[in-house]
Design an enzyme around this catalytic site. Structure first.
Site, PDB file in Angstrom:
ATOM      1  N   TYR A  31     -16.693 -34.435  -1.940  1.00  0.00           N
ATOM      2  CA  TYR A  31     -17.270 -35.656  -1.373  1.00  0.00           C
ATOM      3  C   TYR A  31     -18.511 -36.097  -2.167  1.00  0.00           C
ATOM      4  CZ  TYR A  31     -14.213 -34.126   2.321  1.00  0.00           C
ATOM      5  OH  TYR A  31     -13.103 -33.729   3.009  1.00  0.00           O
ATOM      6  N   ARG A  71      -9.315 -28.869   5.672  1.00  0.00           N
ATOM      7  CA  ARG A  71      -9.575 -28.464   7.060  1.00  0.00           C
ATOM      8  C   ARG A  71      -8.926 -29.417   8.050  1.00  0.00           C
ATOM      9  NH1 ARG A  71     -15.198 -29.450   9.948  1.00  0.00           N
ATOM     10  NH2 ARG A  71     -14.182 -31.485  10.011  1.00  0.00           N
ATOM     11  N   GLY A  72      -8.999 -30.745   7.765  1.00  0.00           N
ATOM     12  CA  GLY A  72      -8.585 -31.747   8.760  1.00  0.00           C
ATOM     13  C   GLY A  72      -9.772 -32.141   9.611  1.00  0.00           C
ATOM     14  N   ASP A  73      -9.561 -33.167  10.428  1.00  0.00           N
ATOM     15  CA  ASP A  73     -10.644 -33.710  11.258  1.00  0.00           C
ATOM     16  C   ASP A  73     -10.432 -33.361  12.724  1.00  0.00           C
ATOM     17  OD1 ASP A  73     -12.395 -34.985   9.444  1.00  0.00           O
ATOM     18  OD2 ASP A  73     -10.839 -36.491   9.089  1.00  0.00           O
ATOM     19  N   GLU A 133      -1.266 -41.160  -4.027  1.00  0.00           N
ATOM     20  CA  GLU A 133      -1.144 -40.482  -2.734  1.00  0.00           C
ATOM     21  C   GLU A 133      -0.401 -41.411  -1.778  1.00  0.00           C
ATOM     22  OE1 GLU A 133      -4.676 -38.615  -0.475  1.00  0.00           O
ATOM     23  OE2 GLU A 133      -4.107 -40.336   0.745  1.00  0.00           O
TER      24      GLU A 133
HETATM   25  P1  FAD Z   1     -14.151 -28.009   4.527  1.00  0.00           P
HETATM   26  O1  FAD Z   1     -14.190 -27.760   3.069  1.00  0.00           O
HETATM   27  O2  FAD Z   1     -13.770 -26.881   5.412  1.00  0.00           O
HETATM   28  O3  FAD Z   1     -15.596 -28.564   4.939  1.00  0.00           O
HETATM   29  C1  FAD Z   1     -15.818 -29.150   6.214  1.00  0.00           C
HETATM   30  C2  FAD Z   1     -17.311 -29.191   6.506  1.00  0.00           C
HETATM   31  O4  FAD Z   1     -17.792 -27.877   6.765  1.00  0.00           O
HETATM   32  C3  FAD Z   1     -18.187 -29.704   5.360  1.00  0.00           C
HETATM   33  O5  FAD Z   1     -19.274 -30.398   5.935  1.00  0.00           O
HETATM   34  C4  FAD Z   1     -18.646 -28.449   4.650  1.00  0.00           C
HETATM   35  O6  FAD Z   1     -19.896 -28.648   3.994  1.00  0.00           O
HETATM   36  C5  FAD Z   1     -18.758 -27.472   5.801  1.00  0.00           C
HETATM   37  N1  FAD Z   1     -18.397 -26.098   5.468  1.00  0.00           N
HETATM   38  C6  FAD Z   1     -17.409 -25.685   4.663  1.00  0.00           C
HETATM   39  N2  FAD Z   1     -17.339 -24.345   4.659  1.00  0.00           N
HETATM   40  C7  FAD Z   1     -18.292 -23.901   5.496  1.00  0.00           C
HETATM   41  C8  FAD Z   1     -18.714 -22.615   5.940  1.00  0.00           C
HETATM   42  N3  FAD Z   1     -18.125 -21.505   5.493  1.00  0.00           N
HETATM   43  N4  FAD Z   1     -19.743 -22.552   6.828  1.00  0.00           N
HETATM   44  C9  FAD Z   1     -20.357 -23.667   7.284  1.00  0.00           C
HETATM   45  N5  FAD Z   1     -19.998 -24.903   6.889  1.00  0.00           N
HETATM   46  C10 FAD Z   1     -18.975 -25.013   6.027  1.00  0.00           C
HETATM   47  N6  FAD Z   1      -7.278 -35.221   6.368  1.00  0.00           N
HETATM   48  C11 FAD Z   1      -6.069 -35.123   6.979  1.00  0.00           C
HETATM   49  O7  FAD Z   1      -6.005 -34.977   8.196  1.00  0.00           O
HETATM   50  N7  FAD Z   1      -4.906 -35.186   6.253  1.00  0.00           N
HETATM   51  C12 FAD Z   1      -4.913 -35.343   4.902  1.00  0.00           C
HETATM   52  O8  FAD Z   1      -3.844 -35.393   4.280  1.00  0.00           O
HETATM   53  C13 FAD Z   1      -6.175 -35.452   4.243  1.00  0.00           C
HETATM   54  N8  FAD Z   1      -6.244 -35.600   2.885  1.00  0.00           N
HETATM   55  C14 FAD Z   1      -7.476 -35.660   2.265  1.00  0.00           C
HETATM   56  C15 FAD Z   1      -7.533 -35.768   0.878  1.00  0.00           C
HETATM   57  C16 FAD Z   1      -8.767 -35.845   0.236  1.00  0.00           C
HETATM   58  C17 FAD Z   1      -8.817 -35.973  -1.265  1.00  0.00           C
HETATM   59  C18 FAD Z   1      -9.968 -35.832   0.993  1.00  0.00           C
HETATM   60  C19 FAD Z   1     -11.306 -35.951   0.303  1.00  0.00           C
HETATM   61  C20 FAD Z   1      -9.914 -35.718   2.371  1.00  0.00           C
HETATM   62  C21 FAD Z   1      -8.682 -35.621   3.028  1.00  0.00           C
HETATM   63  N9  FAD Z   1      -8.587 -35.479   4.417  1.00  0.00           N
HETATM   64  C22 FAD Z   1      -7.360 -35.385   5.037  1.00  0.00           C
HETATM   65  C23 FAD Z   1      -9.799 -35.467   5.246  1.00  0.00           C
HETATM   66  C24 FAD Z   1     -10.350 -34.044   5.496  1.00  0.00           C
HETATM   67  O9  FAD Z   1      -9.435 -33.301   6.270  1.00  0.00           O
HETATM   68  C25 FAD Z   1     -11.675 -34.198   6.234  1.00  0.00           C
HETATM   69  O10 FAD Z   1     -12.625 -34.816   5.421  1.00  0.00           O
HETATM   70  C26 FAD Z   1     -12.243 -32.956   6.895  1.00  0.00           C
HETATM   71  O11 FAD Z   1     -13.287 -33.374   7.788  1.00  0.00           O
HETATM   72  C27 FAD Z   1     -12.859 -31.939   5.942  1.00  0.00           C
HETATM   73  O12 FAD Z   1     -11.914 -31.288   5.217  1.00  0.00           O
HETATM   74  P2  FAD Z   1     -12.341 -30.276   4.014  1.00  0.00           P
HETATM   75  O13 FAD Z   1     -11.118 -29.623   3.561  1.00  0.00           O
HETATM   76  O14 FAD Z   1     -13.200 -30.980   3.060  1.00  0.00           O
HETATM   77  O15 FAD Z   1     -13.209 -29.236   4.912  1.00  0.00           O
END
Ligand code: FAD
Length: 318
Positions: A180, A125-127, A19
Site C-alpha cells: 500500500y 487477509r481480506g476485509d 485483474e
Molecule cells: P495484511 O498484510 O495481513 O495486513 C493487514 C493490516 O494488518 C495492515 O494494516 C498491516 O500493517 C497489519 N499487520 C500485518 N501483519 C501484522 C501483524 N503480524 N501484527 C500486527 N499488524 C499486522 N480483498 C479481497 O477481499 N479480495 C481480493 O481479491 C483482494 N485483492 C487485493 C489485491 C491487491 C493488489 C490489494 C492491494 C488488495 C486486495 N484486497 C482484496 C484487499 C485486501 O484484502 C485488504 O486491503 C485487507 O484489508 C488487507 O489485506 P493484506 O493482505 O494487505 O493484509
C-alpha cells in the site's frame, strides 16, 4: 510458469497484466471472456482473479421481517482461473484470503489449485464483513496474510495441516502479496505497514502488487522505502483508470487513497461523462508512460468489468 519467472525473462522490460472479478452469482463465465478477449492481443503473461468472501445481507421474509443471511456474491475464483488458463494459455493468479477460510479449507483450496496446474497465488487477509467493525477470521482461520503465506510455503515443502499426510506432494506456488503506497488504512503509519510487509516477504512473499494510486510519486516513494528497509522483490504497480465523476469520492473512500488535485480539477471541468472518461484515460496514459520508462515489472490493470478503458491505454503504451 511463475509470475516472478516472467519478470526475470522480461529482462527489465515492462509487461502488462490484468485483474478480473468473478461474475455476480447467476452470471456466466462468458462475461469474463468478454472482458479478456479484447485484451489478449497485448499478451499478458498472467491474469489475476479476485476472491470475494461471503458477506451479510438482509433479506425480507414472507412475514415482512428482515433476516440477516450470509452469502457469497461472486463465487468461483479457482475454477474461473482454470477456465482462463485453458482458454488463453496464460497463467492465472487466483487471490486467496484468510477471511472466510479455516486452515483446513485453505488447504483444500490450495490442493484444488495445484491439481488445476495453477502455480501462482496472491495471499491476502481480506476485509471485515459488512456490519462487522473489524476483520474477524473464521474460527481456526488465519488472522494476517503472513499466516496464510506460511501455510502456502509449508505446502510447497510438502507439509500439510492434515497431520495424517506424511511426505505430501510439494506444491509449487509463487506467492504474491499486497502493498500500500499510501499505507493500509488500519496501519498507524507507513513505517509500521512496511515492517509487516517485510515480514510477509521474509515468510515467502515473492513479489508485491500495490493498491491503486493516481500519483506516481507515491509509488516511487514506496518502492524507495521498501528498498531502504531491505525489501528487494519486484513491486508491481496496480492501476485503475478513473472513468466516472462519482469516483472522485467513491475511490478514496473505498480504497483509502488520495486523488491528486489536478486530476480532480480536470474531472470537475469535464462537461460530459465521455469527457470525464477521456480525462481518466489521459491521466492513466501519462502515469503508465512514466512507470514504463522507470522499467516497472508490469502495468497491472484493475479492469473491474471494463476492458475498453484498459485497451485504450494499452494501445497507446504498447
Ligand atoms: P495484511 O498484510 O495481513 O495486513 C493487514 C493490516 O494488518 C495492515 O494494516 C498491516 O500493517 C497489519 N499487520 C500485518 N501483519 C501484522 C501483524 N503480524 N501484527 C500486527 N499488524 C499486522 N480483498 C479481497 O477481499 N479480495 C481480493 O481479491 C483482494 N485483492 C487485493 C489485491 C491487491 C493488489 C490489494 C492491494 C488488495 C486486495 N484486497 C482484496 C484487499 C485486501 O484484502 C485488504 O486491503 C485487507 O484489508 C488487507 O489485506 P493484506 O493482505 O494487505 O493484509
Amino acid at each position: 510458469m511463475k509470475v516472478t519467472e516472467y519478470f526475470e525473462r522480461a529482462n527489465g522490460n515492462t509487461l502488462i497484466s490484468f485483474e478480473v472479478l468473478p461474475p455476480l452469482k447467476g452470471g456466466s463465465i462468458d462475461s469474463i471472456f468478454n472482458i479478456l478477449d479484447p485484451l489478449m492481443e497485448f499478451r499478458p503473461p498472467f491474469v489475476d482473479v479476485t476472491y470475494h468472501r461471503e458477506d451479510f445481507i438482509y433479506r425480507k421474509t414472507n412475514e415482512g421481517f428482515f433476516e440477516k443471511i450470509s452469502m457469497r456474491k461472486r463465487p468461483g475464483t479457482v475454477v474461473i482461473s482454470q477456465a482462463i488458463q485453458n482458454r488463453y494459455g496464460v497463467d492465472t493468479v487466483p487471490h486467496l484470503l484468510c477471511g472466510g477460510f479455516t486452515k483446513e479449507e485453505t488447504e483444500d483450496a490450495l490442493i484444488d489449485m495445484a491439481y488445476a496446474k495453477i502455480n501462482n497465488v496472491l495471499a491476502l487477509r481480506g476485509d471485515a464483513r459488512k456490519f462487522e467493525g473489524k476483520f474477524i477470521p473464521e474460527q481456526g482461520g488465519h488472522f494476517y496474510a503472513i499466516d496464510l503465506i506460511k501455510q502456502i510455503k509449508d505446502m510447497n515443502e510438502g507439509v500439510y495441516i492434515d497431520a495424517d499426510i506424511k511426505d505430501g506432494a510439494k506444491s509449487n506456488f509463487c506467492i504474491g502479496v499486497a502493498g500500500y503506497p499510501e499505507k493500509h488504512f488500519e496501519a498507524p503509519n507507513l513505517e509500521s505497514d512496511i515492517k509487516y510487509l517485510k515480514q510477509k516477504i521474509e515468510a515467502g512473499g515473492e513479489y508485491i502488487v500495490t493498491q491503486m494510486f493516481f500519483d506516481n510519486k507515491k509509488y516511487f516513494d514506496f518502492v524507495k522505502l521498501c528498498r531502504d528497509h531491505g525489501i528487494h522483490v519486484p513491486i508491481v504497480p496496480g492501476l485503475k483508470p478513473l472513468t466516472r465523476k462519482s469516483q472522485i469520492n467513491s475511490i478514496p473512500s473505498a480504497f483509502f487513497i488520495n486523488l491528486p488535485a489536478d486530476l480532480v480539477n480536470e474531472v470537475n471541468k469535464a462537461k460530459s461523462p465521455e469527457a470525464v472518461k477521456q480525462v481518466g484515460i489521459e491521466w492513466a496514459i501519462a502515469q503508465c508512460k512514466e512507470l514504463k520508462a522507470a522499467k516497472v515489472p508490469s502495468l497491472h490493470f484493475y479492469t473491474m468489468g471494463d476492458s475498453d478503458t484498459a485497451r485504450k491505454i494499452a494501445e497507446t503504451i504498447f
